[in-house]
Design an enzyme around this catalytic site. Sequence first.
Site, short mmCIF file in Angstrom:
data_model
loop_
_atom_site.label_atom_id
_atom_site.label_comp_id
_atom_site.label_asym_id
_atom_site.label_seq_id
_atom_site.Cartn_x
_atom_site.Cartn_y
_atom_site.Cartn_z
N ASP A 565 0.83 -1.21 0.00
CA ASP A 565 0.00 0.00 0.00
C ASP A 565 0.87 1.26 0.00
OD1 ASP A 565 -2.30 1.52 0.08
OD2 ASP A 565 -3.18 0.42 1.76
N GLU A 568 3.32 5.24 -3.55
CA GLU A 568 3.57 6.38 -4.45
C GLU A 568 4.96 7.02 -4.28
OE1 GLU A 568 -0.54 5.43 -3.92
OE2 GLU A 568 0.85 6.16 -2.42
N ASP A 642 -8.14 4.43 -3.31
CA ASP A 642 -9.27 4.67 -2.41
C ASP A 642 -10.36 5.49 -3.08
OD1 ASP A 642 -7.88 3.26 -0.48
OD2 ASP A 642 -6.91 5.04 0.32
#
Length: 967
Positions: A565, A568, A642
Amino acid sequence: MKITRTILSTILSMSASAALAAGYTQNGNFITVQLQHHVDHGPSFVRLQVVSDHIIRVESTAEQAFPQKNSLMIVPQRPFTHYQVSEENGIVMVKTDKVLAKLDEATGRVSFYSADGTKQLLAEDANQGKTFTPFTVPEREIGVGKLTEAQRNGWTWQAVFDSPKDEAFYGLGQHQSEELNMKGKNEDLFQYNTKISVPFVVSNKNYGILWDSYSYCRFGNPNDYLQLHRAFTLYNKDGVKGSLTGTYTDSEGKTLVRQEDSIYFENSETIGHLPQGFKLKGAHVTYEGYLESPVDNLYRFILYYAGYMKVYIDGKEVVAERWRTAWNPNSFKFEAPLKQGKRSKILIDWYPDGDVSYCGLRAAVPQSEEEQSKLRIWSEMSRDMDYYFIAGDNLDQVISGYRTLTGKAQVYPKWALGYWQSRERYKTSGEMEDVLSEFRKRHIPIDNIVQDWNYWKLDSWGSHEFEKSRYPHPQAMLDSIHAMHGRFMISVWPKFYCSTKNYQELDAHDWIYHQAVKDSIYDWLGFMGSFYDAYAPGARKMFWRQMDENLYTKYHYGVDSWWMDASEPNVRDCTPMWYRKALSGPTYLGSSTEYFNAYSIVNADAIYHGQRSVKPDTRVFLLTRSGFAGLQRYSTASWSGDIACRWEDMRAQMTAGLNYCLAGLPIWGMDQGGFTPEDRYGAVWYSGQKDDSKNADLKEWRELQTRWSQFGAFVPLYRAHGQVLYREPWNIAPDNHPAYKSIVYYDRLRYRLMPYIYSLNGAIHFKDYTMMRALVMDYGQDTQVLDIKDQWMFGPALMACPVSQYGARSRQVYLPKQNGWYDLYTNTYYDGGQTITADAPYERIPVFVPAGAILPYGPQMEWSDQKKASEITLYVYAGKNGQFTLYEDEGTNYNYEKGKYATIDFSYDDAAKQLTISNRKGDFYGMLKNRTFKIVYCVPGQKVAFNLDKAIGKVVKYTGKTVTVKL
């Protein structure tokens, strides 16, 4: 003068003086030209590297030498020698069997043609093809003191190519504005939650451009979006020049009016410009007035929003209601034609989400449509301009070229193509075991159950350790899941609280980004930490070792896959771009400006090579929230982050997934059903309301989840996940409800399709195939399909047409003209080249099968390896010749790399009305030697209800030898 290379040894023996006399030099497969006249902002040297018949690299520099560098995206290439070089009238020509490149020695302009030179494929713009501007990492990017002078300096470059009017562009990764064909569009390329940027664009003209840059990039207009007062002359609602009127009305009805010269409250820095002391929660805000344009232009706007927002121009709703939660705002692009000197009335209608909320509206610098329609690429900081031109006879060949450059995709584990159940989040081991047990009791197929974040002790993020009070016996939990034939995936962030041993170990080697700690940034749980520097080889090895010691070897390899997760990396939400760079750098390799977009691929490298070093024969599988060119070589997939639980977000995932796959990355999924629900849905959940006939929000929620699940059955990853409202089928609706029945129906259909889907998975590796296929890939000669956003081919045999409008019970479907088409459920036949109104009852979405399709179905299963496909029901659709290759292997190991797999080719001859099942090729441990095929022949005019258990067809016993069946 003309020199033609016919034999490599002849070229290599040429003297340097002879090469210079020809205007170019050659070293191996590199052909370099020093421009005769260097101009400001132009290149000094241009060189072509012949990579293959289909691929030519173009590298340009404004310096006096090319930089020495290593690529993060390009894998080592075999030397290629089968090409010719010649020069004529100041043009250097490089020719392979498939493509001809021409390089103008005077200007450095490069153009590409078919091998015979008769058809131009792509050409750099004659006036602005390559431009360079020196770039120095600004002091504002904190940590620049750690960088050498070379690391601080580079080039901002722009490449511009001519583009005909009938061209369409695709790829660039995963973005959220419901755009498929990117011709004439603008897209900022950076990584963020819900946004994945890949520097690869493909054209319906059957070529692609991959540029080797890791920095923030732009496709389309290279300029920053403008604040409204810079783009237009503003007038407030009373006609007074200089601003728009902002009216803020709080939940108690108190009103504040301000004059706003811009609407830019988009990040943690600029929201301070909102009215201080004003309570946004429950408020209603409007910005209204007039925009006066300095030119006639089709203006391209970008809207940034958290909460509910609409936009009107001249009374027309140009942005229908959109919503996002405040902690994860979204951007949306739209266009509006404005006339020079005309005042156009604007109204921005905003209901903020919470006391901290975001909004913004900016406009692109106006360009003529001719300029806007060109293929234009901008990179903020690179060592030089470096791109690869990839030609092909079709888009599959173009994507194959991309994977030649960036690495072969793996054969993903078979179980990963089954159903996944996830939740934000399972809080105890008991919850996970109970949920999986309930799936088994209800006989609902499932393979993978997922542990999301915060399984650790509250203050120990990054420890990779289960909190004992909630997960007292992790090994027993894993054993229980495996005993129920489930797989276990766990979330691991590249994030560490300062108090953890793992943080301290990484920090001791300077492998932690320090800015968040220096600035005392606390996360939403109230603790402080930061992310590790995945660009450092030693850090990657240490990161994996920490995972291995705490999660993998420790629990006897019971973790089956990894959810990486926030890759980035997302150190903090909603920060301005400059501060995002400060928080994630400097990196081991250089500035975070230069290496802004590539974190996910080096992080994936850590896990892929780490796991294979420990347990080399078990297939690695990673799911990562970010992505980059080359990710497929690490057996890594992405999901779309999300997203919100809204119909427009559902529609956006269709184009997001299609363009992600067109960017060469084969395995993609989403939070099926959306991650973040609106408060109105949460209110229903907490009220305990079960009767949707008495609650409109519950009724809509169930329909949204149903339609999204139908959609999810036809994308590579079939995965339900979400926040607050549980997404297990029985938690969405009771088992007598059409929502429940439909979700279970498509889940079971997915498993019946496993022989088909797993064969597509094999083709991804062996044939560089793409499973989720925009219609342009197979039917691009039909111009009607170039921007169809809500239909796609799922493999060669299924066209999925999801329903994404609330209450719709039919939808328009375009049937490409190259084929006849069958309704999957009724076998009704339609000629191609028409738009039909297709039935879409609550429990079904339209699915069509092209004439010539061969579609294998296996047995009903509850997990992917429960049964061997000893009997396959094979549907054959008349009207066109067809073929399909069934691929099989052991499903979870790497024996396929050693040649341990088998294929069976099926070919259908429509004129002879016969099917040939060819000799099986290859073998593997546990392979079925004999099996049965039940062949169901579908012809126009024959209406047959789709029922696999009652299908009637010819039964063929197959022993691995060729069989021909008359149908």
